[in-house]
Design an enzyme around this catalytic site. Structure first.
Site, PDB file in Angstrom:
ATOM      1  N   SER A 135       0.971  -0.765  -0.015  1.00  0.00           N
ATOM      2  CA  SER A 135       0.157  -0.051  -0.044  1.00  0.00           C
ATOM      3  C   SER A 135       0.991   1.312  -0.086  1.00  0.00           C
ATOM      4  O   SER A 135       2.098   1.149   0.340  1.00  0.00           O
ATOM      5  CB  SER A 135      -0.451  -0.245   1.250  1.00  0.00           C
ATOM      6  N   TYR A 148      -3.165  -0.244  10.123  1.00  0.00           N
ATOM      7  CA  TYR A 148      -2.507  -0.848   8.792  1.00  0.00           C
ATOM      8  C   TYR A 148      -1.285  -0.323   8.444  1.00  0.00           C
ATOM      9  O   TYR A 148      -0.139  -1.109   7.642  1.00  0.00           O
ATOM     10  CB  TYR A 148      -4.001   0.341   8.486  1.00  0.00           C
TER      11      TYR A 148
HETATM   12  N1  LIG Z   1      -8.737  -0.330  -1.832  1.00  0.00           N
HETATM   13  C1  LIG Z   1      -7.570   0.511  -1.880  1.00  0.00           C
HETATM   14  O1  LIG Z   1      -7.561   1.913  -2.044  1.00  0.00           O
HETATM   15  C2  LIG Z   1      -6.119  -0.291  -1.661  1.00  0.00           C
HETATM   16  C3  LIG Z   1      -5.043   0.454  -0.769  1.00  0.00           C
HETATM   17  C4  LIG Z   1      -4.121   0.192  -0.669  1.00  0.00           C
HETATM   18  C5  LIG Z   1      -3.794  -1.538  -0.486  1.00  0.00           C
HETATM   19  N2  LIG Z   1      -5.637  -2.176  -0.726  1.00  0.00           N
HETATM   20  C6  LIG Z   1      -5.301  -3.231  -0.238  1.00  0.00           C
HETATM   21  O2  LIG Z   1      -5.260  -3.915  -1.518  1.00  0.00           O
HETATM   22  C7  LIG Z   1      -5.756  -5.476  -0.976  1.00  0.00           C
HETATM   23  C8  LIG Z   1      -7.384  -5.386  -1.122  1.00  0.00           C
HETATM   24  O3  LIG Z   1      -8.067  -4.443  -0.631  1.00  0.00           O
HETATM   25  P1  LIG Z   1      -9.570  -4.671  -1.559  1.00  0.00           P
HETATM   26  O4  LIG Z   1      -9.404  -2.414  -1.813  1.00  0.00           O
HETATM   27  O5  LIG Z   1      -9.980  -4.999  -2.342  1.00  0.00           O
HETATM   28  O6  LIG Z   1     -10.754  -4.144  -0.059  1.00  0.00           O
HETATM   29  P2  LIG Z   1     -11.340  -5.142  -0.629  1.00  0.00           P
HETATM   30  O7  LIG Z   1     -12.763  -4.991  -1.339  1.00  0.00           O
HETATM   31  O8  LIG Z   1     -12.510  -4.684   1.374  1.00  0.00           O
HETATM   32  O9  LIG Z   1     -11.249  -6.708  -0.811  1.00  0.00           O
HETATM   33  C9  LIG Z   1     -10.196  -7.291   0.807  1.00  0.00           C
HETATM   34  C10 LIG Z   1     -10.423  -9.112   0.306  1.00  0.00           C
HETATM   35  O10 LIG Z   1      -9.360  -9.829   1.510  1.00  0.00           O
HETATM   36  C11 LIG Z   1     -10.399 -11.037   1.779  1.00  0.00           C
HETATM   37  N3  LIG Z   1     -10.255 -11.307   2.888  1.00  0.00           N
HETATM   38  C12 LIG Z   1      -9.955 -10.860   4.143  1.00  0.00           C
HETATM   39  N4  LIG Z   1      -9.637 -11.338   5.132  1.00  0.00           N
HETATM   40  C13 LIG Z   1      -9.086 -12.655   5.007  1.00  0.00           C
HETATM   41  C14 LIG Z   1      -8.422 -13.653   5.359  1.00  0.00           C
HETATM   42  N5  LIG Z   1      -8.531 -13.997   6.756  1.00  0.00           N
HETATM   43  N6  LIG Z   1      -8.356 -14.681   4.158  1.00  0.00           N
HETATM   44  C15 LIG Z   1      -8.176 -14.655   3.597  1.00  0.00           C
HETATM   45  N7  LIG Z   1      -9.338 -13.480   2.275  1.00  0.00           N
HETATM   46  C16 LIG Z   1      -9.083 -12.317   3.446  1.00  0.00           C
HETATM   47  C17 LIG Z   1     -11.386 -10.488   1.522  1.00  0.00           C
HETATM   48  O11 LIG Z   1     -12.129 -12.175   1.098  1.00  0.00           O
HETATM   49  P3  LIG Z   1     -13.308 -12.588   2.410  1.00  0.00           P
HETATM   50  O12 LIG Z   1     -14.114 -11.649   2.657  1.00  0.00           O
HETATM   51  O13 LIG Z   1     -14.724 -13.248   1.445  1.00  0.00           O
HETATM   52  O14 LIG Z   1     -12.550 -13.404   2.558  1.00  0.00           O
HETATM   53  C18 LIG Z   1     -12.049  -9.953   0.057  1.00  0.00           C
HETATM   54  O15 LIG Z   1     -11.749 -10.587  -0.865  1.00  0.00           O
HETATM   55  C19 LIG Z   1      -5.355  -4.995   0.543  1.00  0.00           C
HETATM   56  O16 LIG Z   1      -4.463  -5.817   0.480  1.00  0.00           O
HETATM   57  C20 LIG Z   1      -5.282  -4.034   0.753  1.00  0.00           C
HETATM   58  O17 LIG Z   1      -4.427  -4.015   2.046  1.00  0.00           O
HETATM   59  C21 LIG Z   1      -6.096  -1.517  -1.311  1.00  0.00           C
END
Ligand SMILES: NC(=O)c1ccc[n+]([C@@H]2O[C@H](COP(=O)([O-])OP(=O)(O)OC[C@H]3O[C@@H](n4cnc5c(N)ncnc54)[C@H](OP(=O)(O)O)[C@@H]3O)[C@@H](O)[C@H]2O)c1
Length: 282
Positions: A135, A148
Site C-alpha cells: 500500500s 494498518y
Molecule cells: N482499496 C484501496 O484503496 C487499497 C489501497 C492500498 C492497498 N490495498 C490493499 O489491497 C488489498 C485488497 O484490498 P481491496 O481494496 O480489494 O479490499 P476489499 O474489497 O475489502 O477486499 C478484501 C479481500 O480480502 C479478503 N480477506 C480478508 N480477510 C481475509 C482472510 N482472513 N482470508 C482470506 N481472505 C481475506 C476478502 O475476502 P473474504 O472476506 O471473502 O475472505 C476480500 O476478498 C488489501 O491487501 C489492501 O490492504 C487496498
C-alpha cells in the site's frame, strides 16, 4: 499449458479484478477467499479459467486444504498474489490490542503462512513469482492509520528480504502498492474512523481527517489499475521490486523518500486539513 496463479482475497475489489484480468490474459487462476458464494460469481467471468477455492489466510488448515485441492488438479503454481487484506483505523492509543493483532494476522502472518505453503513447489520448479499487495501506507503512514500502515511497512520489509533470498532459486518477488482505489475497503475504513468521531481526546482531529479521507476511495481509480500492475509483475522478464498503482501516485513516494520528515509532515497536514489542529496545540 497456462501458468497457474493463486490470488488471495479474490472475492472483492482488487483481488476480484486481478483474478478476472489475469484469466483474460490467459492465466489459469485459483481465486481464493472465505466467501465462496462471491467466488462462484467471479469464476463465471473468467472465460472458464477461474477456479474458486475457499481459503482463510489466518487458518493453517484452510490454507493446506486449499493447496491440496489445487495440487489435486495436477497444477503446480507459477505465481502467488498475496492480496487478502484488512484494515484497522483509529487513534494509536485507542485501538485495542486485539484489533492490532487481528490486522497483523491477516496482512502479515496470513501472507507469510500462504507464502511458506506455496514456496516449496516453486523452489523445486526453480521458477515462480510472488506478488505482495502492499500500500502507499507502507511508505507514507497517515495519522489514525498506525496499525494498518505498520502491517504494510512489514510487507515492504519482508518482501525485500525475500526477494534477495529467492533470487538464486529463480523466484522473483515484487510489491504492488495501490494508492486509494475505489473498492469496498474504503467504506470499512470510514466506518472504523466514525467510531472515534466523538472521542473526547481525538474526536476533533478524527472528524477533520475523516472528512478528507472519505473523499479518497470513492474518487480513486478502479481496481483494474492494480490488476494491470500485477500482470506486469507476473510477466515482465525483469520485474521491478515495486510498482505503484496508479502510476501517478509515484510522486507521493518520491516525496516521502527525498524530503525531510518534518517537511513531509507539514505538507500532509495541509493536504488532510489537520494543520488547523496543530496550530491550536502549538
Ligand atoms: N482499496 C484501496 O484503496 C487499497 C489501497 C492500498 C492497498 N490495498 C490493499 O489491497 C488489498 C485488497 O484490498 P481491496 O481494496 O480489494 O479490499 P476489499 O474489497 O475489502 O477486499 C478484501 C479481500 O480480502 C479478503 N480477506 C480478508 N480477510 C481475509 C482472510 N482472513 N482470508 C482470506 N481472505 C481475506 C476478502 O475476502 P473474504 O472476506 O471473502 O475472505 C476480500 O476478498 C488489501 O491487501 C489492501 O490492504 C487496498
Amino acid at each position: 499449458m497456462y501458468n497457474s496463479i493463486l490470488v488471495t482475497g479474490a472475492s472483492s475489489g482488487i483481488g476480484e479484478a486481478t483474478a478476472i484480468h489475469l484469466a483474460h490474459q490467459g492465466f489459469r487462476v485459483f481465486a481464493s477467499a472465505r466467501r465462496t458464494e462471491k467466488l462462484k460469481e467471479i469464476s463465471g467471468l473468467g472465460g472458464g479459467r477461474i477456479t474458486p477455492v475457499q481459503m482463510d489466510v489466518t487458518d493453517e488448515n484452510s490454507i493446506n486444504a486449499a493447496l491440496e485441492k489445487i495440487a489435486g488438479e495436477g497444477v503446480k503454481l507459477y505465481g502467488l498474489v498475496n492480496n487478502a487484506g484488512a484494515s484497522a483505523m483509529g487513534p494509536f492509543e485507542k485501538l485495542s490490542l486485539p484489533e492490532w493483532r487481528s490486522v497483523f494476522e491477516t496482512n502479515v502472518f496470513g501472507l507469510v503462512a500462504v507464502t511458506q505453503a506455496v514456496l516449496p513447489q516453486m523452489r523445486k520448479a526453480g521458477r515462480g513469482r510472488i506478488i505482495n499487495i502492499g500500500s502507499l501506507a507502507g511508505r507514507i503512514a497517515s495519522p489514525f492509520q498506525s496499525a494498518y500502515a505498520s502491517t504494510k511497512h512489514a510487507v515492504e520489509g519482508l518482501s525485500d528480504s525475500l526477494r534477495r533470498e529467492l533470487a538464486p532459486h529463480g523466484i522473483k518477488v515484487s510489491v504492488v502498492r495501490p494508492g486509494a482505489i475505489n473498492t469496498p475497503f474504503g467504506q470499512h475504513e470510514q466506518e472504523m474512523l466514525a467510531q472515534f468521531e466523538d472521542d473526547y481526546d481525538y474526536g476533533e482531529q478524527v472528524k477533520i481527517f475523516k472528512a478528507w479521507f472519505d473523499r479518497q476511495h470513492p474518487t480513486g481509480p478502479p481496481p483494474i489499475v492494480v490488476a494491470e500492475a500485477v500482470h506486469e509483475a507476473l510477466t515482465a522478464e525483469r520485474p521491478h521490486s515495486r510498482y505503484t498503482a496508479p502510476k501517478d501516485m509515484t510522486y507521493a513516494v518520491a516525496l516521502r523518500n527525498f524530503l525531510p520528515s518534518g517537511l513531509t509532515d507539514r505538507i500532509l497536514e495541509r493536504v488532510n486539513g489537520l494543520e488547523s489542529t496543530r496550530k491550536k496545540k502549538d
